[in-house]
Design a protein around this motif. Structure first.
Motif, PDB file in Angstrom:
ATOM      1  N   ILE A 175       0.932  -1.241  -0.120  1.00 41.52           N
ATOM      2  CA  ILE A 175       0.038   0.111   0.104  1.00 41.52           C
ATOM      3  C   ILE A 175       0.989   1.193  -0.074  1.00 41.52           C
ATOM      4  CG2 ILE A 175      -1.806   1.282   0.953  1.00 41.52           C
ATOM      5  CD1 ILE A 175      -2.563  -1.607   0.241  1.00 41.52           C
ATOM      6  N   PHE A 176       0.659   1.944  -1.132  1.00 42.68           N
ATOM      7  CA  PHE A 176       1.633   3.255  -1.208  1.00 42.68           C
ATOM      8  C   PHE A 176       0.566   4.369  -1.353  1.00 42.68           C
ATOM      9  CE2 PHE A 176       4.402   5.945  -3.928  1.00 42.68           C
ATOM     10  CZ  PHE A 176       5.456   6.402  -3.071  1.00 42.68           C
ATOM     11  N   GLY A 177       0.600   5.137  -0.363  1.00 53.36           N
ATOM     12  CA  GLY A 177      -0.110   6.259  -0.162  1.00 53.36           C
ATOM     13  C   GLY A 177       0.478   7.414  -0.202  1.00 53.36           C
ATOM     14  N   SER A 178      -0.239   8.428  -0.871  1.00 53.56           N
ATOM     15  CA  SER A 178       0.622   9.641  -1.141  1.00 53.56           C
ATOM     16  C   SER A 178      -0.649  10.813  -1.700  1.00 53.56           C
ATOM     17  CB  SER A 178       1.600   9.638  -2.195  1.00 53.56           C
ATOM     18  OG  SER A 178       2.208  10.856  -2.453  1.00 53.56           O
ATOM     19  N   ALA A 179      -0.408  11.964  -1.655  1.00 51.70           N
ATOM     20  CA  ALA A 179      -1.174  13.135  -2.379  1.00 51.70           C
ATOM     21  C   ALA A 179      -1.231  12.800  -3.711  1.00 51.70           C
ATOM     22  CB  ALA A 179      -0.960  14.387  -1.959  1.00 51.70           C
ATOM     23  N   PHE A 180      -0.124  12.382  -4.360  1.00 50.24           N
ATOM     24  CA  PHE A 180       0.194  12.238  -5.734  1.00 50.24           C
ATOM     25  C   PHE A 180      -0.367  13.651  -6.590  1.00 50.24           C
ATOM     26  CE2 PHE A 180      -0.208   7.877  -4.739  1.00 50.24           C
ATOM     27  CZ  PHE A 180       0.881   7.141  -4.988  1.00 50.24           C
ATOM     28  N   PRO A 236      -4.410   7.577  -3.689  1.00 49.50           N
ATOM     29  CA  PRO A 236      -4.206   9.001  -3.615  1.00 49.50           C
ATOM     30  C   PRO A 236      -5.174   9.372  -2.259  1.00 49.50           C
ATOM     31  CG  PRO A 236      -5.560   8.138  -4.894  1.00 49.50           C
ATOM     32  CD  PRO A 236      -5.109   7.039  -4.644  1.00 49.50           C
ATOM     33  N   SER A 237      -4.562  10.450  -1.413  1.00 48.83           N
ATOM     34  CA  SER A 237      -5.045  10.898  -0.405  1.00 48.83           C
ATOM     35  C   SER A 237      -6.553  11.760  -1.012  1.00 48.83           C
ATOM     36  CB  SER A 237      -4.362  12.228   0.404  1.00 48.83           C
ATOM     37  OG  SER A 237      -3.134  11.612   0.542  1.00 48.83           O
ATOM     38  N   PHE A 238      -7.755  11.514  -0.443  1.00 49.40           N
ATOM     39  CA  PHE A 238      -8.867  12.030  -0.833  1.00 49.40           C
ATOM     40  C   PHE A 238      -8.787  13.531  -0.283  1.00 49.40           C
ATOM     41  CE2 PHE A 238     -13.230  13.081  -0.336  1.00 49.40           C
ATOM     42  CZ  PHE A 238     -13.856  12.902  -1.645  1.00 49.40           C
ATOM     43  N   SER A 239      -8.167  13.876   0.815  1.00 51.28           N
ATOM     44  CA  SER A 239      -8.142  15.070   1.447  1.00 51.28           C
ATOM     45  C   SER A 239      -6.809  15.029   1.951  1.00 51.28           C
ATOM     46  CB  SER A 239      -9.340  15.652   2.173  1.00 51.28           C
ATOM     47  OG  SER A 239      -9.266  14.975   3.257  1.00 51.28           O
ATOM     48  N   ASP A 289      -7.922  18.302  -7.899  1.00 53.20           N
ATOM     49  CA  ASP A 289      -9.143  17.621  -7.686  1.00 53.20           C
ATOM     50  C   ASP A 289      -8.819  16.088  -7.728  1.00 53.20           C
ATOM     51  OD1 ASP A 289     -12.229  17.298  -8.286  1.00 53.20           O
ATOM     52  OD2 ASP A 289     -11.181  16.321  -9.965  1.00 53.20           O
ATOM     53  N   PHE A 290      -9.364  15.368  -6.763  1.00 53.68           N
ATOM     54  CA  PHE A 290      -9.160  14.105  -6.527  1.00 53.68           C
ATOM     55  C   PHE A 290      -9.199  13.162  -7.836  1.00 53.68           C
ATOM     56  CE2 PHE A 290     -10.621   9.705  -5.444  1.00 53.68           C
ATOM     57  CZ  PHE A 290      -9.747   9.195  -4.725  1.00 53.68           C
ATOM     58  N   ASP A 291     -10.520  13.333  -8.722  1.00 62.29           N
ATOM     59  CA  ASP A 291     -10.627  12.688  -9.946  1.00 62.29           C
ATOM     60  C   ASP A 291      -9.418  12.883 -10.744  1.00 62.29           C
ATOM     61  OD1 ASP A 291     -12.992  10.974  -8.825  1.00 62.29           O
ATOM     62  OD2 ASP A 291     -14.103  12.853  -9.597  1.00 62.29           O
ATOM     63  N   TYR A 292      -9.164  14.214 -11.063  1.00 61.55           N
ATOM     64  CA  TYR A 292      -8.056  14.426 -11.949  1.00 61.55           C
ATOM     65  C   TYR A 292      -6.582  13.818 -11.409  1.00 61.55           C
ATOM     66  CZ  TYR A 292      -4.702  17.428 -14.588  1.00 61.55           C
ATOM     67  OH  TYR A 292      -3.863  17.570 -15.527  1.00 61.55           O
ATOM     68  N   ARG A 293      -6.483  13.683 -10.223  1.00 63.13           N
ATOM     69  CA  ARG A 293      -5.342  13.179  -9.911  1.00 63.13           C
ATOM     70  C   ARG A 293      -5.404  11.873  -9.995  1.00 63.13           C
ATOM     71  NH1 ARG A 293      -4.828  13.487  -4.339  1.00 63.13           N
ATOM     72  NH2 ARG A 293      -6.828  14.203  -3.972  1.00 63.13           N
ATOM     73  N   GLU A 338     -10.135   5.752  -0.376  1.00 61.44           N
ATOM     74  CA  GLU A 338     -10.177   7.176   0.249  1.00 61.44           C
ATOM     75  C   GLU A 338     -11.558   7.787  -0.062  1.00 61.44           C
ATOM     76  OE1 GLU A 338      -7.255   9.446   1.634  1.00 61.44           O
ATOM     77  OE2 GLU A 338      -5.887   7.810   2.231  1.00 61.44           O
ATOM     78  N   SER A 339     -11.802   7.552  -1.253  1.00 59.71           N
ATOM     79  CA  SER A 339     -13.129   8.368  -1.586  1.00 59.71           C
ATOM     80  C   SER A 339     -14.265   7.731  -1.205  1.00 59.71           C
ATOM     81  CB  SER A 339     -13.053   8.556  -3.081  1.00 59.71           C
ATOM     82  OG  SER A 339     -13.352   7.499  -3.803  1.00 59.71           O
ATOM     83  N   THR A 340     -14.228   6.601  -0.739  1.00 57.16           N
ATOM     84  CA  THR A 340     -15.500   5.804  -0.219  1.00 57.16           C
ATOM     85  C   THR A 340     -15.628   6.007   1.400  1.00 57.16           C
ATOM     86  OG1 THR A 340     -14.349   3.634  -0.095  1.00 57.16           O
ATOM     87  CG2 THR A 340     -15.095   4.267  -2.406  1.00 57.16           C
ATOM     88  N   LEU A 341     -14.471   6.388   1.863  1.00 59.71           N
ATOM     89  CA  LEU A 341     -14.631   6.455   3.433  1.00 59.71           C
ATOM     90  C   LEU A 341     -15.190   7.777   3.845  1.00 59.71           C
ATOM     91  CD1 LEU A 341     -11.007   5.085   4.089  1.00 59.71           C
ATOM     92  CD2 LEU A 341     -13.279   3.629   3.765  1.00 59.71           C
TER      93      LEU A 341
END
Length: 168
Positions: free
Chosen positions: A7-12, A36-39, A48-52, A74-77
């Motif tokens: 699991i590699f999380g980042s803002a990207f 990607p971080s949702f916020s 924007d999350f979808d753009y990232r 993250e967008s579902t939490l």
């Protein structure tokens, strides 16, 4: 046999060659989820999350590393903030047989004890510290874009093209 998933999380915000240098060290995993971080945890503004997510999909395509997968979990939490423990717990619910390894940079290792439920994370999952071998950050890309400079040497070709097209 259980699947091994990193699991590699980042803002990207956006994906960089620094991110890619970490991912290239994770080829021994069955899958690597790019999350990607949702916020942003500290309220920093992000694209924007979808753009990232679109940028990450282009990034994955350019990387040509077959074990890479975008995860939009993250967008579902609904919880806020979204902690590492929460993220890993939710992923484990979706993939109960998987062996998860949380991947982080050395800078986060120094602060790991401050992570919510850090001891529980260590008890339930593996943690891997993986440094960037290329010192390029998303900030470098954003700064170059703001100054109308070339970004080809900072990210993958498809990501650079998408970013340059949006900047025009």
């Amino acid at each position: 046999m259980s699947e091994s998933i990193a699991i590699f999380g980042s803002a990207f915000n956006p994906p960089s060659l620094g991110h890619l240098s970490v991912l290239q060290q994770l080829t021994h995993f069955d899958r690597v989820f790019l999350v990607p971080s949702f916020s942003h945890a500290w309220g920093k503004p992000m694209m924007d999350f979808d753009y990232r997510c679109q940028l990450i999909e282009a990034f994955i395509s350019d990387a040509q590393q077959p074990n890479l997968t975008l995860s939009r979990i993250e967008s579902t939490l609904d919880e806020s903030p979204i902690t590492t423990f929460l993220l890993l717990s939710k992923l484990q619910e979706h993939y109960p047989e998987a062996n998860f390894t949380f991947v982080m940079g050395p800078d986060n290792l120094l602060n790991f004890s401050q992570f919510d439920r850090s001891n529980d994370i260590l008890f339930q999952w593996k943690v891997l510290t993986c440094p960037q071998t290329v010192d390029i950050r998303s900030t470098d890309i954003r700064n170059a874009l703001a100054e109308h400079q070339d970004i080809q040497h900072l990210t993958t070709p498809s990501v650079a093209k998408k970013l340059m097209n949006q900047a025009q």
